[in-house]
Design an enzyme around this catalytic site. Structure first.
Site, mmCIF file in Angstrom:
data_model
loop_
_atom_site.group_PDB
_atom_site.id
_atom_site.type_symbol
_atom_site.label_atom_id
_atom_site.label_comp_id
_atom_site.label_asym_id
_atom_site.label_seq_id
_atom_site.Cartn_x
_atom_site.Cartn_y
_atom_site.Cartn_z
ATOM 1 N N ASN A 26 48.256 47.728 90.596
ATOM 2 C CA ASN A 26 48.473 46.759 91.661
ATOM 3 C C ASN A 26 47.263 46.775 92.585
ATOM 4 O O ASN A 26 46.727 47.845 92.885
ATOM 5 C CB ASN A 26 49.711 47.105 92.486
ATOM 6 C CG ASN A 26 51.004 46.682 91.821
ATOM 7 O OD1 ASN A 26 51.004 45.956 90.834
ATOM 8 N ND2 ASN A 26 52.110 47.142 92.352
ATOM 9 N N ARG A 46 53.836 46.194 85.997
ATOM 10 C CA ARG A 46 52.959 47.240 85.463
ATOM 11 C C ARG A 46 53.625 48.003 84.321
ATOM 12 O O ARG A 46 52.996 48.263 83.296
ATOM 13 C CB ARG A 46 52.542 48.210 86.575
ATOM 14 C CG ARG A 46 51.614 47.565 87.591
ATOM 15 C CD ARG A 46 51.267 48.509 88.707
ATOM 16 N NE ARG A 46 52.490 48.895 89.420
ATOM 17 C CZ ARG A 46 52.583 49.902 90.259
ATOM 18 N NH1 ARG A 46 51.538 50.676 90.489
ATOM 19 N NH2 ARG A 46 53.715 50.172 90.880
#
Length: 156
Positions: A100, A82
């Site tokens: 996520n 990320r």
């Protein structure tokens, strides 16, 4: 002799966490209030420019604008994926978020110039060191999604 501003006290550092980059927090005791104000002004100006960009189907260079929704599959969680995607998106100047999901995938929603989004898609396939991307599902739409954050962010 010019008077110097007093350094930021430890009790003030917590408040600064929202406005200073990580590298500055390590040296917060060396930063005066004027530096913090300048940094905040620069960030606000940068955000203002991002928000005020023309969000039509084309930007000033004729590059079409689009929205990309993608899900990366494979070993993509717990490897800095990320943060890697956020960094790439910031460099490309696109808006949106990365998140996520409970099924082990990473979701990306990004809006901006189509060429920048295509580059971001290549970076999704590459991923950071330690990631192994096995598949990327994509969905494209014309124009920018106005409901996205003005700066690309990591969602939890």
């Amino acid at each position: 002799m010019a008077m110097k501003r007093p350094p930021i006290m430890a009790s003030q550092r917590q408040d600064m966490g929202q406005c200073l980059p990580d590298r500055a927090l390590n040296n917060a005791h060396l930063i005066d209030a004027g530096s913090v104000q300048r940094y905040n002004r620069e960030q606000m100006e940068r955000r203002r420019r991002i928000v005020s960009k023309d969000m039509n189907d084309q930007d000033s260079t004729g590059n079409s604008r689009a929205t990309l929704r993608a899900s990366a599959h494979g070993y993509v969680q717990g490897v800095g994926f990320r943060v890697f995607i956020r960094s790439q998106a910031w460099d490309l100047g696109v808006r949106g978020y990365v998140q996520n999901l409970g099924d082990g995938t990473v979701k990306v929603v990004a809006s901006g110039p189509r060429k920048s989004l295509e580059t971001l898609l290549q970076e999704l396939w590459r991923g950071p060191a330690g990631a192994h991307v096995t598949a990327v599902e994509t969905e494209w739409s014309d124009g920018e999604d106005r409901g996205l954050p003005t700066q690309f962010e990591v969602r939890h």
